[in-house]
Design a protein around this motif. Structure first.
Motif, PDB file in Angstrom:
ATOM      1  N   ARG A   1      -2.103  -3.501  -4.862  1.00 30.93           N
ATOM      2  CA  ARG A   1      -3.290  -3.132  -4.080  1.00 30.93           C
ATOM      3  C   ARG A   1      -3.997  -1.889  -4.614  1.00 30.93           C
ATOM      4  NH1 ARG A   1      -2.413  -5.789   0.941  1.00 30.93           N
ATOM      5  NH2 ARG A   1      -1.567  -7.827   0.377  1.00 30.93           N
TER       6      ARG A   1
ATOM      7  N   ARG B   1       2.361   1.623  -3.470  1.00 33.54           N
ATOM      8  CA  ARG B   1       1.336   2.128  -4.397  1.00 33.54           C
ATOM      9  C   ARG B   1       1.181   3.638  -4.269  1.00 33.54           C
ATOM     10  NH1 ARG B   1      -3.841   0.556  -2.094  1.00 33.54           N
ATOM     11  NH2 ARG B   1      -3.507   2.522  -0.972  1.00 33.54           N
TER      12      ARG B   1
ATOM     13  N   GLU C   1       0.825  -1.203   0.000  1.00 32.65           N
ATOM     14  CA  GLU C   1       0.000   0.000   0.000  1.00 32.65           C
ATOM     15  C   GLU C   1       0.866   1.262   0.000  1.00 32.65           C
ATOM     16  OE1 GLU C   1      -2.332  -3.323   1.853  1.00 32.65           O
ATOM     17  OE2 GLU C   1      -0.289  -2.524   2.031  1.00 32.65           O
TER      18      GLU C   1
END
Length: 431
Positions: free
Chosen positions: A296, A181, A178
């Motif tokens: 994700r 990302r 995460e």
């Protein structure tokens, strides 16, 4: 020892016992308005609650055991963390000297060398070993260089490259997906996205976070492609933002992944005397889907990017009615697909003119908005044609919507006449 860098006010509320630090202070010195604020505090919870009483907002305990609190107010995020040791010791634990800054009593302080970094607008690690305290820091360094227009001197690039090799050898040390990302998204949303992607490759981080894209480096293409696959990809990202500076994240991701399937589909055609990449759009769509899911990204984003990659090789018809049918079938991908197709052509040789021809044709075809729904409802179609509920009703509605897109049907009366004709003669084939 801390150095005095500048005398200036901090334009945001600062509670007693807390010190603004890091990126917000850096942005202030770079002439940028800070988006989010970080405070080191003697008592983070007390400072956060005092700020909430003054400004309002919602307070969240991110990690109460470690003393990390977040206040969200007016679209801005304020993070409060504990001051461990002296102010200098706190700054010595940070990643880059331009981030090792704090505000106290109307002045900005930093470490030795920070003033020179500001003057030269470069990123230099506080200490190379600090990169290994949080393995996201090398990626963040590239992202900051791209988004803030900062340079990476040779020593910094070598340090980032060494860290990239460490991450390749120790995949268990990779940061949470995460967090990765978020950094990659910020990089892509920058006007300098192509520059940032090139930096990722140069320091070895492309192979860490996007190994499927690293396969394009040095991949020769031939034909209209005068650039190897990776350079072509960078060119498409650059031209996408040149054509459409407000491009969505999905469009930017699609530009990045549009040719990712070429590494797996490249075959040499002896008769043509050049490489071919049959099916690369379909293969690339699946690679993009797997890669983005691993990172994700939201499922809706993933599916749109995969569709854009799959459809980027579609050939739009030239005739206006056919082009409107073409666009209607793909209107969930608009305008992203149009700009992606155009940028792809600008990144090649000998077909650059097609980009402007395409955009002009698209703009002319879309001068009249595409219909969003059929003029008649499903119940009206069943009553008119005497159909029971089922797939035939869907076919009739689809044929009607295509006729509306072509401009052949504009009123409910024309819609009824069209469907009666369609029942007797069938709908014309549509591309």
């Amino acid at each position: 020892m801390l150095r005095l860098l500048a005398h200036r006010d901090f334009p945001f509320y600062t509670p007693k016992g807390a010190f603004p630090a890091g990126g917000a202070v850096r942005d202030l010195l770079l002439g940028r308005r800070p988006a989010d604020l970080d405070y080191v505090a003697l008592d983070p919870e007390k400072a956060a609650r005092e700020t909430q009483r003054r400004l309002g907002g919602s307070l969240f305990p991110l990690d109460p055991e470690r003393g990390h609190y977040r206040l969200v107010v007016g679209g801005r995020t304020l993070d409060f963390t504990p001051l461990e040791g002296s102010l200098e010791e706190d700054l010595l634990k940070r990643d880059f000297r331009l981030n090792a800054l704090l505000w106290k009593g109307g002045a900005v302080f930093g470490l030795k060398g920070a003033e020179e970094d500001l003057r030269r607008r470069v990123l230099i690690p506080v200490r190379e070993e600090n990169l290994y305290e949080d393995h996201l820091r090398s990626l963040r360094g590239v992202r900051l260089a791209a988004t803030l227009g900062l340079g990476l001197p040779q020593g910094t690039r070598k340090a980032l490259s060494r860290h990239a090799r460490f991450l390749r050898d120790h995949p268990e040390a990779l940061p949470a997906r995460e967090r990765v990302r978020e950094e990659l998204s910020k990089l892509l949303l920058s006007p300098r996205a192509a520059f940032g992607l090139r930096l990722l490759e140069r320091v070895g981080l492309l192979g860490v976070y996007w190994p499927e894209l690293a396969l394009l480096v040095g991949l020769e293409q031939g034909g209209v492609h005068h650039l190897p696959a990776w350079e072509h990809t960078l060119s498409v990202v650059f031209h996408l933002l040149w054509l459409w500076p407000e491009a969505s994240l999905e469009a930017r991701l699609a530009a990045l992944y549009h040719d990712v399937g070429k590494a797996l589909t490249r075959r040499f055609d002896l008769e043509a005397g050049r490489y071919r990449f049959l099916g690369h759009a379909e293969v690339g769509a699946e690679i993009a889907r797997a890669s983005l899911l691993w990172l994700r990204f939201p499922k809706e984003t993933v599916e749109k990017v995969a569709l854009l990659v799959r459809r980027h090789m579609d050939r739009p018809p030239e005739e206006r009615k056919a082009l409107r049918r073409f666009l209607l079938k793909r209107q969930d991908l608009l305008p992203d697909l149009l700009y992606l197709m155009s940028a792809d052509r600008l990144g090649a040789k000998g077909v650059e003119g097609e980009a402007h021809t395409l955009l002009e044709a698209f703009q002319e075809a879309l001068a009249e908005p595409l219909p969003q729904r059929p003029l008649l409802s499903g119940e009206e179609v069943m009553a008119l044609l005497g159909l029971p509920p089922g797939p035939e009703v869907g076919k009739a509605l689809k044929a009607l919507l295509l006729a509306q897109a072509e401009g052949r049907v504009r009123t409910e009366e024309e819609a009824r006449a069209f469907l009666l004709y369609w029942r007797e003669h069938g709908a014309p084939n549509a591309p």
